[in-house]
Design a protein around this motif. Structure first.
Motif, PDB file in Angstrom:
ATOM      1  N   GLY A  46       0.829  -1.189   0.000  1.00 17.05           N
ATOM      2  CA  GLY A  46       0.000   0.000   0.000  1.00 17.05           C
ATOM      3  C   GLY A  46       0.869   1.247   0.000  1.00 17.05           C
ATOM      4  N   GLY A  47       0.411   2.264  -0.744  1.00 17.92           N
ATOM      5  CA  GLY A  47       1.140   3.535  -0.725  1.00 17.92           C
ATOM      6  C   GLY A  47       2.215   3.655  -1.779  1.00 17.92           C
ATOM      7  N   LEU A  48       2.641   2.534  -2.407  1.00 13.77           N
ATOM      8  CA  LEU A  48       3.599   2.673  -3.516  1.00 13.77           C
ATOM      9  C   LEU A  48       2.925   3.468  -4.619  1.00 13.77           C
ATOM     10  CD1 LEU A  48       5.225  -0.883  -3.767  1.00 13.77           C
ATOM     11  CD2 LEU A  48       5.855   1.036  -2.333  1.00 13.77           C
ATOM     12  N   VAL A  49       1.615   3.143  -4.818  1.00  9.48           N
ATOM     13  CA  VAL A  49       0.766   3.977  -5.668  1.00  9.48           C
ATOM     14  C   VAL A  49      -0.112   4.775  -4.705  1.00  9.48           C
ATOM     15  CG1 VAL A  49      -0.968   4.014  -7.490  1.00  9.48           C
ATOM     16  CG2 VAL A  49       0.701   2.153  -7.409  1.00  9.48           C
ATOM     17  N   ASP A  50      -0.065   6.084  -4.805  1.00  6.52           N
ATOM     18  CA  ASP A  50      -0.862   6.944  -3.927  1.00  6.52           C
ATOM     19  C   ASP A  50      -2.348   6.627  -4.136  1.00  6.52           C
ATOM     20  OD1 ASP A  50      -2.552   9.311  -3.305  1.00  6.52           O
ATOM     21  OD2 ASP A  50      -0.630  10.158  -2.670  1.00  6.52           O
ATOM     22  N   GLU A  51      -2.996   6.168  -3.050  1.00 10.97           N
ATOM     23  CA  GLU A  51      -4.374   5.685  -3.143  1.00 10.97           C
ATOM     24  C   GLU A  51      -5.353   6.775  -3.588  1.00 10.97           C
ATOM     25  OE1 GLU A  51      -4.217   2.713   0.181  1.00 10.97           O
ATOM     26  OE2 GLU A  51      -6.305   3.349   0.385  1.00 10.97           O
ATOM     27  N   ASP A  52      -5.231   7.967  -2.994  1.00 13.08           N
ATOM     28  CA  ASP A  52      -6.150   9.061  -3.335  1.00 13.08           C
ATOM     29  C   ASP A  52      -5.943   9.493  -4.787  1.00 13.08           C
ATOM     30  OD1 ASP A  52      -7.321   9.178  -0.809  1.00 13.08           O
ATOM     31  OD2 ASP A  52      -5.669  10.402  -0.036  1.00 13.08           O
ATOM     32  N   ALA A  53      -4.673   9.600  -5.185  1.00 15.18           N
ATOM     33  CA  ALA A  53      -4.371  10.021  -6.557  1.00 15.18           C
ATOM     34  C   ALA A  53      -4.887   8.993  -7.559  1.00 15.18           C
ATOM     35  CB  ALA A  53      -2.865  10.216  -6.726  1.00 15.18           C
ATOM     36  N   LEU A  54      -4.747   7.707  -7.221  1.00 12.54           N
ATOM     37  CA  LEU A  54      -5.224   6.646  -8.113  1.00 12.54           C
ATOM     38  C   LEU A  54      -6.748   6.695  -8.225  1.00 12.54           C
ATOM     39  CD1 LEU A  54      -4.577   4.169  -9.881  1.00 12.54           C
ATOM     40  CD2 LEU A  54      -4.736   2.751  -7.817  1.00 12.54           C
ATOM     41  N   ALA A  55      -7.402   6.850  -7.068  1.00 13.21           N
ATOM     42  CA  ALA A  55      -8.870   6.922  -7.075  1.00 13.21           C
ATOM     43  C   ALA A  55      -9.327   8.093  -7.944  1.00 13.21           C
ATOM     44  CB  ALA A  55      -9.400   7.058  -5.650  1.00 13.21           C
ATOM     45  N   GLU A  56      -8.652   9.228  -7.788  1.00 17.44           N
ATOM     46  CA  GLU A  56      -9.021  10.426  -8.564  1.00 17.44           C
ATOM     47  C   GLU A  56      -8.806  10.187 -10.067  1.00 17.44           C
ATOM     48  OE1 GLU A  56     -10.771  12.950  -7.706  1.00 17.44           O
ATOM     49  OE2 GLU A  56     -10.617  13.581  -9.806  1.00 17.44           O
ATOM     50  N   ALA A  57      -7.700   9.526 -10.409  1.00 26.13           N
ATOM     51  CA  ALA A  57      -7.390   9.266 -11.823  1.00 26.13           C
ATOM     52  C   ALA A  57      -8.378   8.273 -12.437  1.00 26.13           C
ATOM     53  CB  ALA A  57      -5.961   8.751 -11.959  1.00 26.13           C
ATOM     54  N   VAL A  58      -8.861   7.318 -11.639  1.00 24.71           N
ATOM     55  CA  VAL A  58      -9.877   6.369 -12.141  1.00 24.71           C
ATOM     56  C   VAL A  58     -11.208   7.106 -12.284  1.00 24.71           C
ATOM     57  CG1 VAL A  58     -11.199   4.267 -11.643  1.00 24.71           C
ATOM     58  CG2 VAL A  58      -8.745   4.334 -11.156  1.00 24.71           C
ATOM     59  N   ARG A  59     -11.535   7.918 -11.282  1.00 19.46           N
ATOM     60  CA  ARG A  59     -12.802   8.661 -11.289  1.00 19.46           C
ATOM     61  C   ARG A  59     -12.869   9.580 -12.510  1.00 19.46           C
ATOM     62  NH1 ARG A  59     -12.369  11.201  -6.600  1.00 19.46           N
ATOM     63  NH2 ARG A  59     -12.761   9.330  -5.373  1.00 19.46           N
ATOM     64  N   SER A  60     -11.746  10.221 -12.831  1.00 17.41           N
ATOM     65  CA  SER A  60     -11.725  11.157 -13.967  1.00 17.41           C
ATOM     66  C   SER A  60     -11.795  10.423 -15.308  1.00 17.41           C
ATOM     67  CB  SER A  60     -10.447  12.000 -13.926  1.00 17.41           C
ATOM     68  OG  SER A  60      -9.349  11.224 -14.409  1.00 17.41           O
ATOM     69  N   GLY A  61     -11.528   9.097 -15.278  1.00 14.27           N
ATOM     70  CA  GLY A  61     -11.566   8.323 -16.514  1.00 14.27           C
ATOM     71  C   GLY A  61     -10.206   8.228 -17.196  1.00 14.27           C
ATOM     72  N   HIS A  62      -9.202   8.967 -16.702  1.00 13.95           N
ATOM     73  CA  HIS A  62      -7.873   8.890 -17.318  1.00 13.95           C
ATOM     74  C   HIS A  62      -7.271   7.494 -17.147  1.00 13.95           C
ATOM     75  CE1 HIS A  62      -3.962  10.056 -18.826  1.00 13.95           C
ATOM     76  NE2 HIS A  62      -3.436   9.467 -17.761  1.00 13.95           N
ATOM     77  N   VAL A  63      -7.318   6.980 -15.936  1.00 14.95           N
ATOM     78  CA  VAL A  63      -6.907   5.589 -15.699  1.00 14.95           C
ATOM     79  C   VAL A  63      -8.150   4.723 -15.932  1.00 14.95           C
ATOM     80  CG1 VAL A  63      -6.233   3.937 -13.894  1.00 14.95           C
ATOM     81  CG2 VAL A  63      -4.973   6.082 -14.161  1.00 14.95           C
ATOM     82  N   GLY A  64      -8.000   3.713 -16.791  1.00 16.68           N
ATOM     83  CA  GLY A  64      -9.146   2.901 -17.174  1.00 16.68           C
ATOM     84  C   GLY A  64      -9.643   1.985 -16.077  1.00 16.68           C
ATOM     85  N   GLY A  65      -8.729   1.536 -15.235  1.00 18.45           N
ATOM     86  CA  GLY A  65      -9.119   0.638 -14.158  1.00 18.45           C
ATOM     87  C   GLY A  65      -7.913   0.323 -13.294  1.00 18.45           C
ATOM     88  N   ALA A  66      -8.186  -0.199 -12.122  1.00 22.51           N
ATOM     89  CA  ALA A  66      -7.081  -0.547 -11.227  1.00 22.51           C
ATOM     90  C   ALA A  66      -7.411  -1.821 -10.466  1.00 22.51           C
ATOM     91  CB  ALA A  66      -6.806   0.602 -10.253  1.00 22.51           C
ATOM     92  N   GLY A  67      -6.406  -2.648 -10.278  1.00 23.93           N
ATOM     93  CA  GLY A  67      -6.517  -3.847  -9.457  1.00 23.93           C
ATOM     94  C   GLY A  67      -5.633  -3.649  -8.239  1.00 23.93           C
ATOM     95  N   VAL A  68      -6.227  -3.701  -7.059  1.00 28.66           N
ATOM     96  CA  VAL A  68      -5.495  -3.324  -5.848  1.00 28.66           C
ATOM     97  C   VAL A  68      -5.672  -4.375  -4.754  1.00 28.66           C
ATOM     98  CG1 VAL A  68      -5.164  -1.500  -4.133  1.00 28.66           C
ATOM     99  CG2 VAL A  68      -5.887  -0.896  -6.449  1.00 28.66           C
ATOM    100  N   ASP A  69      -4.556  -4.807  -4.193  1.00 28.14           N
ATOM    101  CA  ASP A  69      -4.587  -5.820  -3.124  1.00 28.14           C
ATOM    102  C   ASP A  69      -4.070  -5.283  -1.796  1.00 28.14           C
ATOM    103  OD1 ASP A  69      -4.998  -8.541  -2.194  1.00 28.14           O
ATOM    104  OD2 ASP A  69      -2.813  -8.812  -2.234  1.00 28.14           O
ATOM    105  N   VAL A  70      -3.423  -4.103  -1.829  1.00 31.93           N
ATOM    106  CA  VAL A  70      -2.716  -3.608  -0.642  1.00 31.93           C
ATOM    107  C   VAL A  70      -3.024  -2.124  -0.424  1.00 31.93           C
ATOM    108  CG1 VAL A  70      -0.821  -5.281  -0.649  1.00 31.93           C
ATOM    109  CG2 VAL A  70      -0.717  -3.302  -2.157  1.00 31.93           C
ATOM    110  N   TYR A  71      -3.015  -1.695   0.828  1.00 31.39           N
ATOM    111  CA  TYR A  71      -3.502  -0.366   1.182  1.00 31.39           C
ATOM    112  C   TYR A  71      -2.534   0.308   2.135  1.00 31.39           C
ATOM    113  CZ  TYR A  71      -7.146  -2.815  -1.079  1.00 31.39           C
ATOM    114  OH  TYR A  71      -7.802  -3.558  -2.025  1.00 31.39           O
ATOM    115  N   ILE A  72      -2.627   1.624   2.156  1.00 32.35           N
ATOM    116  CA  ILE A  72      -1.693   2.411   2.958  1.00 32.35           C
ATOM    117  C   ILE A  72      -1.824   2.034   4.436  1.00 32.35           C
ATOM    118  CG2 ILE A  72      -3.271   4.421   3.099  1.00 32.35           C
ATOM    119  CD1 ILE A  72       0.450   4.849   2.575  1.00 32.35           C
TER     120      ILE A  72
END
Ligand code: MLT
Length: 313
Positions: free
Chosen positions: A235-261
């Motif tokens: 968790g945290g290697l990819v910033d969770e909030d930034a990733l969520a925002e990028a998925v929400r905006s549609g720029h990132v098409g999708g994310a698979g996440v197993d670990v959290y900050i």
């Protein structure tokens, strides 16, 4: 005689094979490693402490021990163990560095495929009585560029598996020998280049001060529109909030996440997004990996308690 047996404290659930292997020469005690007061009390008489990823073995825990000889991590990552503090007290730290690498790699690939094909969302909709074929159009892996961030043991296994899907492989890893990457058919890139090039990105790095937040808002901004991001590392290697925002905006098409900050958790902005496939740190949770992790560390603990040399697993 009972009092003289070394005490092995199990702070998390380990495979039965590990407990069996430890045998009757030791006294096995259990504690919930996330219950700090209980852990601080029980560690006082322990000769060995066995943990997975949920128990924080920090300087305070180590200072509360009086006869601890070995801390064993039934898994790979040592980010929950203060290794310098243990070393300073003469406490050996062992892990099981190859026990769950195949399971972790398979889980990363599973998350990628599940995300690319909307499997959990489509499954959930169908169970709610909705036959929504047009809502869940996916993308193929074949012919796409797969970017592996961190080409260590797990990253290499992921790369091999993704090669079978017909992907072109690129990787960022400042430590791997270029000849090794070439052997694996992987093109090494700088991180920025990889982010700009890859159609899917999977992270396989340990958690260290350098890797925390490695993929944040600025890094996600330069990725290809529609990119799929997978984090089954830490968790945290990819910033969770930034990733969520990028998925929400549609720029990132999708994310698979197993670990959290912070773990355990049931609240993350990621859990509110349909294009995110989320699992609760299950990368190493297979029968085979837990069996190996358990028996590997049990063997190391026996050697350490006998005062013998403990080889790398
Ligand atoms: C590991 O570092 O090995 C994994 O996080 C698996 C685990 O937590 O057991």
């Amino acid at each position: 005689a009972t009092q003289n047996r070394p005490v092995v404290l199990l702070a998390e659930k380990l495979a039965p094979s590990a407990v069996e292997l430890l045998g009757t020469d030791v006294e096995i005690r259990h504690v919930d490693g996330t219950d700090r007061p209980a852990l601080l009390k029980e560690i006082a008489d322990a000769d060995a402490l066995l943990v997975r990823s949920a128990t924080q073995v920090d300087a305070e825990v180590l200072a509360a021990s009086t006869r601890l000889k070995v801390v064993a991590r039934a898994g790979v990552g040592l980010d929950n163990v203060d290794v310098p503090a243990a070393t300073a007290r003469g406490v050996l730290v062992v892990n099981a560095p190859t026990s769950n690498i195949v399971s972790a790699a398979e889980h990363a690939v599973a998350l990628l495929l599940a995300t690319a094909r909307h499997i959990p969302a489509a499954d959930a909709a169908l169970r709610k009585g909705q036959w929504k074929r047009s809502a869940y159009g996916g993308v193929e892996l074949n012919g796409k560029v797969a970017g592996i961030v961190g080409l260590g043991k797990i990253g290499q296994l992921v790369a091999q598996r993704l090669a079978a899907f017909g992907t072109r492989l690129v990787a960022y890893d400042p430590y791997i020998a270029p000849s090794r990457a070439a052997q694996l058919g992987i093109e090494l890139l700088e991180l920025d280049e990889l982010l700009r090039t890859a159609d899917m990105i999977s992270i396989h790095l340990p958690k260290t001060p350098e890797t925390q937040g490695l993929i944040g808002k600025d890094q996600l901004a330069i990725t290809k529109p529609g990119v799929i991001v997978v984090n089954a590392a830490r968790g945290g290697l990819v910033d969770e909030d930034a990733l969520a925002e990028a998925v929400r905006s549609g720029h990132v098409g999708g994310a698979g996440v197993d670990v959290y900050i912070s773990e355990p958790t049931t609240s993350s902005p990621l859990f509110e997004l349909e294009n995110v496939v989320a699992t609760p740190h299950l990368g190493a949770s297979t029968a085979e990996a837990q069996d190996r992790a358990g028996t590997d560390v049990a063997r190391s603990v026996q050697l350490a308690l006998a005062g013998e040399f403990v080889p790398d697993a």
